[in-house]
Design an enzyme around this catalytic site. Structure first.
Site, PDB file in Angstrom:
ATOM      1  N   GLU A   4      -6.500   5.873  -2.340  1.00 39.18           N
ATOM      2  CA  GLU A   4      -5.547   6.109  -3.427  1.00 39.18           C
ATOM      3  C   GLU A   4      -4.580   4.921  -3.468  1.00 39.18           C
ATOM      4  OE1 GLU A   4      -5.387   8.711  -5.519  1.00 39.18           O
ATOM      5  OE2 GLU A   4      -6.635  10.253  -4.578  1.00 39.18           O
TER       6      GLU A   4
ATOM      7  N   HIS B 206      -8.961   5.455  -6.353  1.00 37.55           N
ATOM      8  CA  HIS B 206      -8.203   6.264  -7.314  1.00 37.55           C
ATOM      9  C   HIS B 206      -6.753   5.799  -7.334  1.00 37.55           C
ATOM     10  CE1 HIS B 206     -10.883  10.116  -6.776  1.00 37.55           C
ATOM     11  NE2 HIS B 206     -11.604   9.034  -6.923  1.00 37.55           N
ATOM     12  N   SER B 207      -6.020   6.332  -8.271  1.00 37.10           N
ATOM     13  CA  SER B 207      -4.575   6.186  -8.215  1.00 37.10           C
ATOM     14  C   SER B 207      -4.008   7.597  -8.346  1.00 37.10           C
ATOM     15  CB  SER B 207      -4.056   5.294  -9.340  1.00 37.10           C
ATOM     16  OG  SER B 207      -4.297   5.863 -10.602  1.00 37.10           O
ATOM     17  N   TYR B 208      -3.013   7.880  -7.659  1.00 37.63           N
ATOM     18  CA  TYR B 208      -2.206   7.043  -6.831  1.00 37.63           C
ATOM     19  C   TYR B 208      -1.837   7.813  -5.570  1.00 37.63           C
ATOM     20  CZ  TYR B 208       1.699   9.853  -8.609  1.00 37.63           C
ATOM     21  OH  TYR B 208       2.529  10.899  -8.935  1.00 37.63           O
TER      22      TYR B 208
END
Length: 149
Positions: free
Chosen positions: A102, A25-27
């Protein structure tokens, strides 16, 4: 639904032993492990934490990028509680190692949040490669030790 269906299919055949699952995922520059919905520790927290620390330390040693390992509550505080997150779900399926990575939110030009510019693909890709390679190596070694018992 496709990932769910696939994991259910291979689990039911007994042909594949899924040892790890990682969502990207970000962030946030974090490596999260279960549980995400409570402060109660996962029964395998020590094992997950040990692996997470080894992975982030390797990424840092090779690239200089700092990732913080922990549960979502540990790394984000109370707003980090996440019901229904994939790392919890994968663990509930019986996958022994489950994480959410992340990605970085910044580069030398500053903070970008969810929209890290494309120039960062190689840099962040290298971090992912190093982290996943280290994770796979450690899990393989642990699995081999358990098979010998």
């Amino acid at each position: 639904a496709a990932i769910r269906d696939y994991l259910e299919k291979i689990k039911d055949t007994g042909k594949s032993k899924t040892m790890a699952a990682v969502s990207v995922h970000s962030y946030g520059n974090v490596l999260i492990f279960p549980w995400g919905y409570t402060e109660e520790p996962h029964p395998e927290k020590a094992k997950l934490s040990k692996l997470a620390y080894k992975v982030v330390n390797t990424i840092r040693a090779v690239t200089g990028e700092i990732y913080v390992p922990g549960t979502s509550y540990e790394v984000f505080g109370q707003w980090g509680f996440a019901g229904g997150c994939t790392d919890d779900w994968y663990m509930a399926l019986g996958i022994p190692y489950s994480f959410t990575l992340e990605l970085p939110e910044r580069d030398e030009d500053g903070f970008h949040g969810f929209l890290l510019p494309p120039e960062n693909i190689k840099r962040v890709g290298k971090q992912l490669y190093i982290g996943f390679k280290r994770m796979a190596t450690l899990i393989f070694k642990e699995d081999q030790k358990m098979a010998e018992v």
